[in-house]
Design an enzyme around this catalytic site. Structure first.
Site, PDB file in Angstrom:
ATOM      1  NE  ARG A 168     129.122 -37.814  23.874  1.00  0.00           N
ATOM      2  CZ  ARG A 168     129.700 -36.820  24.518  1.00  0.00           C
ATOM      3  NH1 ARG A 168     130.886 -36.974  25.048  1.00  0.00           N
ATOM      4  NH2 ARG A 168     129.090 -35.677  24.654  1.00  0.00           N
ATOM      5  NE  ARG A 172     118.932 -46.314  28.425  1.00  0.00           N
ATOM      6  CZ  ARG A 172     118.780 -45.027  28.185  1.00  0.00           C
ATOM      7  NH1 ARG A 172     117.786 -44.611  27.420  1.00  0.00           N
ATOM      8  NH2 ARG A 172     119.591 -44.150  28.722  1.00  0.00           N
ATOM      9  NE  ARG A 245     132.650 -30.288  11.318  1.00  0.00           N
ATOM     10  CZ  ARG A 245     132.403 -29.798  10.112  1.00  0.00           C
ATOM     11  NH1 ARG A 245     133.373 -29.265   9.384  1.00  0.00           N
ATOM     12  NH2 ARG A 245     131.178 -29.848   9.621  1.00  0.00           N
ATOM     13  NE  ARG A 276     122.337 -30.211  19.198  1.00  0.00           N
ATOM     14  CZ  ARG A 276     123.244 -30.648  20.065  1.00  0.00           C
ATOM     15  NH1 ARG A 276     123.020 -31.745  20.757  1.00  0.00           N
ATOM     16  NH2 ARG A 276     124.348 -29.975  20.269  1.00  0.00           N
ATOM     17  CD  GLU A 296     123.887 -27.191  18.073  1.00  0.00           C
ATOM     18  OE1 GLU A 296     123.048 -27.034  18.978  1.00  0.00           O
ATOM     19  OE2 GLU A 296     124.697 -28.122  18.043  1.00  0.00           O
ATOM     20  CE1 TYR A 342     131.838 -31.284  22.990  1.00  0.00           C
ATOM     21  CE2 TYR A 342     130.992 -33.503  23.219  1.00  0.00           C
ATOM     22  CZ  TYR A 342     130.784 -32.147  23.131  1.00  0.00           C
ATOM     23  OH  TYR A 342     129.517 -31.647  23.213  1.00  0.00           O
ATOM     24  CG  ASP A 344     129.768 -35.055  28.766  1.00  0.00           C
ATOM     25  OD1 ASP A 344     129.569 -34.471  27.685  1.00  0.00           O
ATOM     26  OD2 ASP A 344     129.522 -36.260  28.948  1.00  0.00           O
TER      27      ASP A 344
HETATM   28  N1  UDP Z   1     124.843 -38.879  16.704  1.00  0.00           N
HETATM   29  C1  UDP Z   1     124.112 -39.352  15.637  1.00  0.00           C
HETATM   30  N2  UDP Z   1     122.786 -39.030  15.551  1.00  0.00           N
HETATM   31  C2  UDP Z   1     122.169 -38.263  16.460  1.00  0.00           C
HETATM   32  C3  UDP Z   1     122.909 -37.794  17.563  1.00  0.00           C
HETATM   33  C4  UDP Z   1     124.244 -38.115  17.650  1.00  0.00           C
HETATM   34  O1  UDP Z   1     124.639 -40.033  14.778  1.00  0.00           O
HETATM   35  O2  UDP Z   1     120.960 -37.993  16.316  1.00  0.00           O
HETATM   36  C5  UDP Z   1     126.282 -39.221  16.776  1.00  0.00           C
HETATM   37  C6  UDP Z   1     127.152 -38.167  16.090  1.00  0.00           C
HETATM   38  O3  UDP Z   1     128.235 -38.830  15.477  1.00  0.00           O
HETATM   39  C7  UDP Z   1     127.628 -37.336  17.273  1.00  0.00           C
HETATM   40  C8  UDP Z   1     127.797 -38.403  18.352  1.00  0.00           C
HETATM   41  O4  UDP Z   1     126.704 -39.299  18.115  1.00  0.00           O
HETATM   42  O5  UDP Z   1     128.843 -36.682  16.985  1.00  0.00           O
HETATM   43  C9  UDP Z   1     127.731 -37.886  19.778  1.00  0.00           C
HETATM   44  O6  UDP Z   1     126.492 -37.266  19.992  1.00  0.00           O
HETATM   45  P1  UDP Z   1     126.226 -36.307  21.204  1.00  0.00           P
HETATM   46  O7  UDP Z   1     124.762 -36.091  21.314  1.00  0.00           O
HETATM   47  O8  UDP Z   1     126.960 -36.810  22.392  1.00  0.00           O
HETATM   48  O9  UDP Z   1     126.893 -35.003  20.681  1.00  0.00           O
HETATM   49  P2  UDP Z   1     126.762 -33.527  21.271  1.00  0.00           P
HETATM   50  O10 UDP Z   1     125.382 -33.333  21.782  1.00  0.00           O
HETATM   51  O11 UDP Z   1     127.791 -33.471  22.328  1.00  0.00           O
HETATM   52  O12 UDP Z   1     127.026 -32.688  20.094  1.00  0.00           O
END
Ligand code: UDP
Length: 379
Positions: A168, A172, A245, A276, A296, A342, A344
């Protein structure tokens, strides 16, 4: 007697309640937590709207959903442009030309494509997340942006995870660093809780009420139950528990006007224990000399903990299907917990709108066939 007792005041339950109430049905919403809005819940901490269960950025391509949510809040023109901190180095994310310029000095899409061609590892049928990312962008980008973050987030090696988790995210070869490709994106001004208050206005809502502690009484008070909690809990884990998780949030008020200059920074190395850091005032800007930061921490999950990310392995899928087959006839289900997906926010809203439309049509059909029941009428 209610037409619907709706279990859970997150987006699925609240949107369904709104639509059915507006169509003339009698609804009661009950919520186990002390507040409405599910995991979108925002709390006012000294004037800053804090996303208590992780950042929620509203985005959608669906104009109908966008128009729907705009009835209940004004959305800011926020777009999500997080940064990555990899071992102290700040990088643009999701992967775009700025990122590749920072790492490799390339300046055009053509230069970037040539470099990526050299980096990509040829893997004919990528069988997992690791192989998929290596085949798209090569090892350096995989190790910088994906390996550590994904391992922390999911508590397992990326080569044991499906690539669907990461597909997802855009990659780019332009300078566009927007996280989402959707036409519509924003944050409700005043916070999500206020949006939910408007969404549920005029509908009876009981918080701090556990449906399962009084299930028979609720079932006897309604024609249909709309259940948005986890199915394994509904059936008292009779066939076992689904795996999730967990997350732990550490919220902190800091006496500075701006701590990190952006809404979110992803820590993509494996050593930093959190994934994060979020600075909430950048979602819904306010002038103040303090700020709220949330770190987080991904966490193992056990029954009783809050559920965040479903671990959609084959075993979990099968268990979910078996529980679905056990649902009583007068139960409808939807939302992230009950479907073990999961989703959105916009997907949950679309599915609740869809179910409500079906229910209204079904009710009208029943009236036409039997004429025994006054039709649900629109307000
Ligand atoms: N992901 C990653 N690095 C990042 C952000 C995301 O490898 O900096 C990967 C990670 O496996 C994560 C997936 O991309 O589970 C989906 O990220 P998304 O941001 O959609 O996750 P959310 O914000 O929903 O936790």
């Amino acid at each position: 007697m209610y037409d619907y007792v709706i279990v859970g005041a997150g987006f699925f339950g609240s949107v369904f309640a709104r639509q059915m109430t507006d169509a003339g049905a009698k609804c009661l919403v009950i919520e186990k937590r002390s507040h409405i809005a599910g995991n979108c819940y925002t709390d006012d901490v000294d004037g800053i709207h804090v996303h208590q269960y992780g950042p929620h950025i509203f985005h959608t391509n669906d104009e109908g959903v966008w128009n729907f949510v705009n009835r209940f809040a004004r959305f800011s023109r926020f777009s999500y442009r997080p940064k990555v901190n990899f071992r102290g180095r700040m990088l643009s994310f999701p992967i775009n030309l700025t990122t590749l310029h920072q790492l490799w000095g390339v300046k055009t899409p053509q230069e970037a494509e040539r470099r990526l061609q050299a980096e990509r590892i040829p893997i004919e049928n990528p069988a997992n997340l690791e192989e998929w990312v290596l085949s798209q962008v090569g090892r350096e980008l995989y190790e910088t942006f994906v390996y550590g973050y994904t391992k922390k987030q999911w508590g397992r090696e990326p080569k044991t995870l499906p690539s669907s988790i990461i597909r997802r995210l855009p990659i780019r070869l332009t300078w566009n660093d927007d996280y989402f490709n959707d036409r519509f994106c924003g944050i409700p001004e005043g916070g999500y809780t206020q949006l939910f208050q408007k969404l549920l206005s005029g509908i009876p809502v009981e918080t701090n009420v556990d449906f399962l502690a009084d299930r028979c009484r609720f079932e006897s008070r309604c024609k249909q139950v709309v259940y948005t909690g986890p199915l394994d809990r509904l059936f008292e884990y009779e066939l076992g528990a689904n795996d999730w998780r967990g997350l732990r949030f550490q919220h902190q008020v800091i006496q500075t006007a701006d701590h990190q200059g952006i809404a979110a920074i992803n820590y993509t190395d494996a050593e930093t224990p959190y994934t994060r850091s979020v600075e909430h005032k950048h979602f819904d800007p306010v002038q103040s000399d303090h700020t709220v930061i949330t770190h987080e921490y991904p966490a193992d999950w056990q029954v009783g903990d809050e559920m965040y990310y479903p671990v959609n392995n084959e075993q979990g899928e099968q268990l979910q299907q078996r529980y679905l087959a056990m649902l009583p006839k007068n139960y409808l289900v939807g939302g992230r917990l009950a479907t073990y997906r999961y989703y959105d926010m916009h997907q949950v809203i679309a599915s609740a709108l869809h179910l409500a439309t079906k229910e209204i049509a079904r009710d009208k059909g029943r009236v036409l066939r039997t004429s025994a029941h006054p039709p649900l009428t629109r307000r």
